[in-house]
Scaffold this motif. Structure first.
Motif, mmCIF file in Angstrom:
data_model
loop_
_atom_site.group_PDB
_atom_site.id
_atom_site.type_symbol
_atom_site.label_atom_id
_atom_site.label_comp_id
_atom_site.label_asym_id
_atom_site.label_seq_id
_atom_site.Cartn_x
_atom_site.Cartn_y
_atom_site.Cartn_z
ATOM 1 N N ASN A 36 0.809 -1.220 0.000
ATOM 2 C CA ASN A 36 0.000 0.000 0.000
ATOM 3 C C ASN A 36 0.842 1.271 0.000
ATOM 4 O O ASN A 36 0.307 2.369 -0.126
ATOM 5 C CB ASN A 36 -0.945 -0.007 1.204
ATOM 6 C CG ASN A 36 -2.118 -0.940 0.988
ATOM 7 O OD1 ASN A 36 -2.632 -1.062 -0.129
ATOM 8 N ND2 ASN A 36 -2.545 -1.633 2.038
ATOM 9 N N LYS A 37 2.156 1.121 0.139
ATOM 10 C CA LYS A 37 3.053 2.281 0.044
ATOM 11 C C LYS A 37 3.384 2.628 -1.409
ATOM 12 O O LYS A 37 4.005 3.656 -1.691
ATOM 13 C CB LYS A 37 4.363 1.991 0.792
ATOM 14 C CG LYS A 37 4.228 1.908 2.307
ATOM 15 C CD LYS A 37 5.590 1.620 2.948
ATOM 16 C CE LYS A 37 5.485 1.446 4.451
ATOM 17 N NZ LYS A 37 5.088 2.703 5.136
ATOM 18 N N ILE A 38 3.006 1.737 -2.320
ATOM 19 C CA ILE A 38 3.248 1.999 -3.741
ATOM 20 C C ILE A 38 2.497 3.258 -4.129
ATOM 21 O O ILE A 38 1.278 3.365 -3.932
ATOM 22 C CB ILE A 38 2.803 0.799 -4.603
ATOM 23 C CG1 ILE A 38 3.700 -0.406 -4.291
ATOM 24 C CG2 ILE A 38 2.854 1.129 -6.083
ATOM 25 C CD1 ILE A 38 3.253 -1.699 -4.941
ATOM 26 N N GLN A 39 3.219 4.218 -4.689
ATOM 27 C CA GLN A 39 2.641 5.533 -4.982
ATOM 28 C C GLN A 39 2.059 5.592 -6.388
ATOM 29 O O GLN A 39 2.460 4.856 -7.281
ATOM 30 C CB GLN A 39 3.715 6.616 -4.808
ATOM 31 C CG GLN A 39 4.232 6.713 -3.374
ATOM 32 C CD GLN A 39 5.271 7.805 -3.231
ATOM 33 O OE1 GLN A 39 5.097 8.903 -3.757
ATOM 34 N NE2 GLN A 39 6.353 7.511 -2.532
ATOM 35 N N TYR A 40 1.161 6.500 -6.543
ATOM 36 C CA TYR A 40 0.437 6.623 -7.809
ATOM 37 C C TYR A 40 1.314 7.215 -8.915
ATOM 38 O O TYR A 40 1.976 8.233 -8.747
ATOM 39 C CB TYR A 40 -0.797 7.507 -7.636
ATOM 40 C CG TYR A 40 -1.573 7.693 -8.917
ATOM 41 C CD1 TYR A 40 -2.419 6.689 -9.368
ATOM 42 C CD2 TYR A 40 -1.442 8.850 -9.667
ATOM 43 C CE1 TYR A 40 -3.130 6.834 -10.545
ATOM 44 C CE2 TYR A 40 -2.149 9.003 -10.851
ATOM 45 C CZ TYR A 40 -2.991 7.995 -11.288
ATOM 46 O OH TYR A 40 -3.684 8.139 -12.456
ATOM 47 N N THR A 41 1.341 6.519 -10.051
ATOM 48 C CA THR A 41 1.877 7.089 -11.290
ATOM 49 C C THR A 41 0.860 6.731 -12.355
ATOM 50 O O THR A 41 0.300 5.632 -12.354
ATOM 51 C CB THR A 41 3.249 6.499 -11.670
ATOM 52 O OG1 THR A 41 3.088 5.105 -11.935
ATOM 53 C CG2 THR A 41 4.277 6.688 -10.579
ATOM 54 N N SER A 42 0.631 7.611 -13.283
ATOM 55 C CA SER A 42 -0.447 7.415 -14.255
ATOM 56 C C SER A 42 -0.251 6.164 -15.105
ATOM 57 O O SER A 42 -1.215 5.577 -15.591
ATOM 58 C CB SER A 42 -0.548 8.639 -15.174
ATOM 59 O OG SER A 42 0.684 8.856 -15.842
ATOM 60 N N ILE A 43 1.007 5.737 -15.255
ATOM 61 C CA ILE A 43 1.266 4.611 -16.152
ATOM 62 C C ILE A 43 1.213 3.274 -15.434
ATOM 63 O O ILE A 43 0.626 2.312 -15.901
ATOM 64 C CB ILE A 43 2.654 4.779 -16.829
ATOM 65 C CG1 ILE A 43 2.655 6.039 -17.692
ATOM 66 C CG2 ILE A 43 3.005 3.554 -17.666
ATOM 67 C CD1 ILE A 43 3.996 6.344 -18.316
ATOM 68 N N GLN A 44 1.812 3.187 -14.240
ATOM 69 C CA GLN A 44 2.062 1.879 -13.664
ATOM 70 C C GLN A 44 1.361 1.573 -12.349
ATOM 71 O O GLN A 44 1.388 0.440 -11.898
ATOM 72 C CB GLN A 44 3.572 1.691 -13.421
ATOM 73 C CG GLN A 44 4.089 2.613 -12.376
ATOM 74 C CD GLN A 44 5.398 2.158 -11.742
ATOM 75 O OE1 GLN A 44 5.873 2.808 -10.865
ATOM 76 N NE2 GLN A 44 5.964 1.077 -12.160
ATOM 77 N N TYR A 45 0.735 2.547 -11.711
ATOM 78 C CA TYR A 45 0.231 2.337 -10.352
ATOM 79 C C TYR A 45 -0.640 1.095 -10.234
ATOM 80 O O TYR A 45 -0.390 0.205 -9.425
ATOM 81 C CB TYR A 45 -0.548 3.568 -9.883
ATOM 82 C CG TYR A 45 -1.282 3.325 -8.579
ATOM 83 C CD1 TYR A 45 -0.614 3.381 -7.368
ATOM 84 C CD2 TYR A 45 -2.640 3.020 -8.574
ATOM 85 C CE1 TYR A 45 -1.275 3.142 -6.166
ATOM 86 C CE2 TYR A 45 -3.315 2.780 -7.387
ATOM 87 C CZ TYR A 45 -2.626 2.849 -6.191
ATOM 88 O OH TYR A 45 -3.273 2.605 -5.027
ATOM 89 N N SER A 46 -1.674 1.016 -11.055
ATOM 90 C CA SER A 46 -2.633 -0.073 -10.944
ATOM 91 C C SER A 46 -1.950 -1.422 -11.128
ATOM 92 O O SER A 46 -2.160 -2.362 -10.356
ATOM 93 C CB SER A 46 -3.739 0.087 -11.987
ATOM 94 O OG SER A 46 -4.425 1.305 -11.792
ATOM 95 N N THR A 47 -1.110 -1.514 -12.158
ATOM 96 C CA THR A 47 -0.461 -2.776 -12.467
ATOM 97 C C THR A 47 0.452 -3.223 -11.341
ATOM 98 O O THR A 47 0.395 -4.375 -10.893
ATOM 99 C CB THR A 47 0.356 -2.649 -13.763
ATOM 100 O OG1 THR A 47 -0.514 -2.200 -14.799
ATOM 101 C CG2 THR A 47 0.970 -3.973 -14.140
ATOM 102 N N ILE A 48 1.295 -2.332 -10.852
ATOM 103 C CA ILE A 48 2.272 -2.696 -9.832
ATOM 104 C C ILE A 48 1.599 -3.055 -8.515
ATOM 105 O O ILE A 48 1.884 -4.085 -7.902
ATOM 106 C CB ILE A 48 3.279 -1.539 -9.613
ATOM 107 C CG1 ILE A 48 4.080 -1.286 -10.882
ATOM 108 C CG2 ILE A 48 4.205 -1.857 -8.456
ATOM 109 C CD1 ILE A 48 4.952 -2.426 -11.298
#
Length: 629
Positions: free
Chosen positions: A346-358
């Motif tokens: 849940n520490k994975i931060q939002y990026t428009s390209i990869q957030y959902s996938t990662i």
């Protein structure tokens, strides 16, 4: 040339040997070194011995890889008989041909097979001269490793180093040097490894090989020897070029530093490893690779806190997210601290390209570990459903489906039929299954059969309301049952298929599995049930070849004759490749009883000195049949 419809039909035969599979690919891509032969052009060709006949059959093949493979098979048979000069003469045409192509490669590539035979003949220089023309890394790396070991075994270590330096790609040279050095250490030839590495002229390549040796010593628990080697590498980077890139990824200096960092981290010297990261200039890629090595080692040792601290040093957000994913998944897999793993994911931060996938991948992996290790599928599903705050409805559905597939296959692998069926129902509730895009049902039923849950596998099929998928899954089950030796069950499943073409495919696979296991009589009985005569002819050739190889000459020739009877009447299909499968089984001595029981699948026997009258008659029929194609 094979017609498209016939190519599709043939490609379904996943049980056929490498030569046929290779040919199908080549025929579909148009590889050819000449036009189809004119039957009259070979009318004057004469042969007396099985060797001459096999060579004449190879001459008919105009597709470069198949032609070379056939000649290589003949040469190996000659070598098995101790006929070294004849084998070399047979191979000579192939060396010129394969030197000009990097085409189809892989574990059983024609090029690698030919080079391997050349090395067995002791013609190392010829192997080098041929292989140095290759540029495909899938070829150069394994081939030059074989060449290096052939030279080392001959006591020519300096020549081995020189041969590797002939590689045009520096990345390949580094990988081969590393592989040779570490293999020598694993084989207990430490002194040879050191002598080999000391003669590598480039410092970056020498340092990389020393690091590879150190990694093996760490694996073996010999840390003292490993650190002694690394100490000799510590200062090397100062003298290494920091401008030229290897494989267009890192400079020579940065690459050596990443390897040194990796080795020290593997040895538990984390602070020492981090000291060398300070010398890495490329912070966007090389430094990230170095940090990854330290993070992996720290997590493996249980020091998650320091691993997170290092991950947070990574400037690039995308790369940092990947490391958080790696840490979370490793914790779930190795320690079972799922709450900690979820917290890090849940520490994975939002990026428009990869957030959902990662983030999804991390949570899905954690959920899979929960399900497989604790059996708590409800908790696993709650983890999967927790993703979604940044996604729209379509994305959530996609991720949910992917995760459910992941869990369902895991349940099938563990043999939990009841849970598998419950998860399949959830997948069906999400929406229709695409017959062309969705292949997950195949994996589910295969794993259930492997786990002896045939009943659950058939229940899965009953749950899927698409006949085209049902037939495909029945074929998968029949094939898997035949692989396990459960012939009656396999045939029973095959008979449930309504479509003749699909049923024939299932029967072909069952027959092939039986033949592979040496049950050629049963294989013939199954193949006799195939309705499509073209497919039946293919199956008969395959079974007959197995019969001949196992010494069942009379039945093999009779069955081959049945196939030829049909082929002579069928003017719509090209059977050249199928027919060529039977060349070596007919021309070579059969396997001994001991060889038939061996797990070795690639045993070569010598060519026969003479043919019996019935063998000679069949050889003539095969030659005419190939010339007519």
């Amino acid at each position: 040339m094979i017609l498209p419809s016939e190519l599709c039909r043939a490609e379904r035969k996943t049980a056929l040997p490498f030569l046929l599979q290779l040919a199908l690919i080549l025929l579909s891509t148009g590889w050819c070194i000449g036009c189809s032969p004119d039957p009259e052009a070979f009318a004057a060709d004469q042969w007396q011995t099985p060797t001459e006949w096999a060579l004449l059959m190879a001459k008919q093949e105009k597709h470069i890889y198949l032609h070379c493979q056939m000649l290589n098979d003949i040469a190996r048979a000659q070598l098995a008989a101790g006929e070294k000069k004849q084998a070399l003469k047979t191979l000579e045409p192939t060396l010129e041909l394969i030197a000009k192509t990097d085409g189809l490669v892989g574990k059983n590539s024609t090029q690698e097979s030919v080079i391997k035979t050349v090395l067995k003949l002791g013609e190392i220089e010829s192997a080098i001269q041929t292989a140095e023309n290759f540029t495909n890394l899938s070829l150069t790396d394994p081939i030059f490793k074989k060449i290096a070991f052939a030279l080392i075994d001959a006591g020519k270590i300096s020549k081995a180093v020189e041969a590797i330096q002939k590689l045009k790609n520096e990345g390949s040279a580094i990988r081969v040097n590393e592989s040779v050095a570490e293999s020598l250490v694993r084989d207990g030839k430490q002194q040879q490894a050191l002598e080999f590495v000391e003669q590598i002229p480039q410092l970056n390549q020498k340092g990389a090989a020393l690091c590879a040796m150190a990694m093996v010593y760490f694996e073996e628990g010999n840390s003292r020897q490993a650190f002694e080697l690394l100490k000799s590498v510590d200062k090397m980077h100062e003298k290494v070029d920091d401008q030229t890139k290897v494989d267009r990824l890192m400079t020579r200096r940065d690459q050596l530093l990443t390897k040194l960092v990796n080795a020290y981290a593997r040895g538990g010297k984390y602070e020492r490893a981090l000291e060398f990261t300070k010398f890495i200039k490329d912070h966007d890629f090389a430094a990230v690779v170095a940090y990854q090595s330290v993070i992996v080692a720290l997590v493996a040792s249980g020091d998650v806190k320091q691993a997170l601290e290092i991950a947070n040093k990574i400037e690039n957000l995308k790369s940092r997210n990947h490391e958080l994913q790696r840490i979370a998944e490793t914790i779930a897999k190795d320690s079972g601290d799922y709450e900690k793993a979820i917290e890090i994911a849940n520490k994975i931060q939002y990026t428009s390209i990869q957030y959902s996938t990662i983030k999804f991948a991390a949570l899905a992996n954690i959920a899979a570990n929960i399900a497989s290790k604790s059996g708590d599928y409800e908790r696993a599903l709650r983890v999967i459903y927790s993703i979604g705050e940044k996604e729209n409805a379509a994305e959530r559905k996609f991720y949910k489906k992917s995760a459910l597939v992941y869990l369902t296959i895991g349940a099938a692998q563990s043999g939990n039929g009841e849970q598998t069926l419950a998860l399949v129902q959830q997948l069906l509730d999400l929406g229709k299954i695409d017959p062309l895009r969705d292949s997950f049902p195949d994996g589910i039923v295969v794993h259930l059969v492997k786990a002896d849950r045939l009943g659950s596998a058939t229940q899965v099929i009953d749950m899927i309301p698409y006949p085209i998928i049902q037939s495909r899954l029945l074929i998968r089950i029949a094939n898997e049952l035949a692989r396990k030796g459960e012939t009656e069950e396999a045939l029973s499943i095959a008979q449930k298929i309504n479509e003749n073409e699909q049923r024939d495919s299932a029967l072909t696979l069952v027959a092939a599995r039986l033949s592979e296991a040496g049950n050629t009589d049963d294989a013939f009985e199954v193949a006799s049930q195939i309705k499509d005569k073209s497919e039946q002819a293919d199956s008969f050739i395959w079974i007959a070849s197995k019969m001949l190889r196992n010494g069942n000459k009379t039945k093999g020739i009779t069955l081959l004759g049945k196939a030829l009877d049909f082929i002579s009447k069928d003017k719509t299909t090209n059977y050249r490749v199928d027919l060529e499968m039977s060349v070596m089984p007919l021309a070579c001595e059969p396997l001994t009883k001991v060889q038939q029981q061996s797990a070795e699948m690639d045993i070569v026997t010598p060519l026969k000195k003479t043919f019996t009258p019935e063998e000679k008659q069949m050889a003539e029929r095969l030659l005419k049949a190939v010339q007519a194609q």
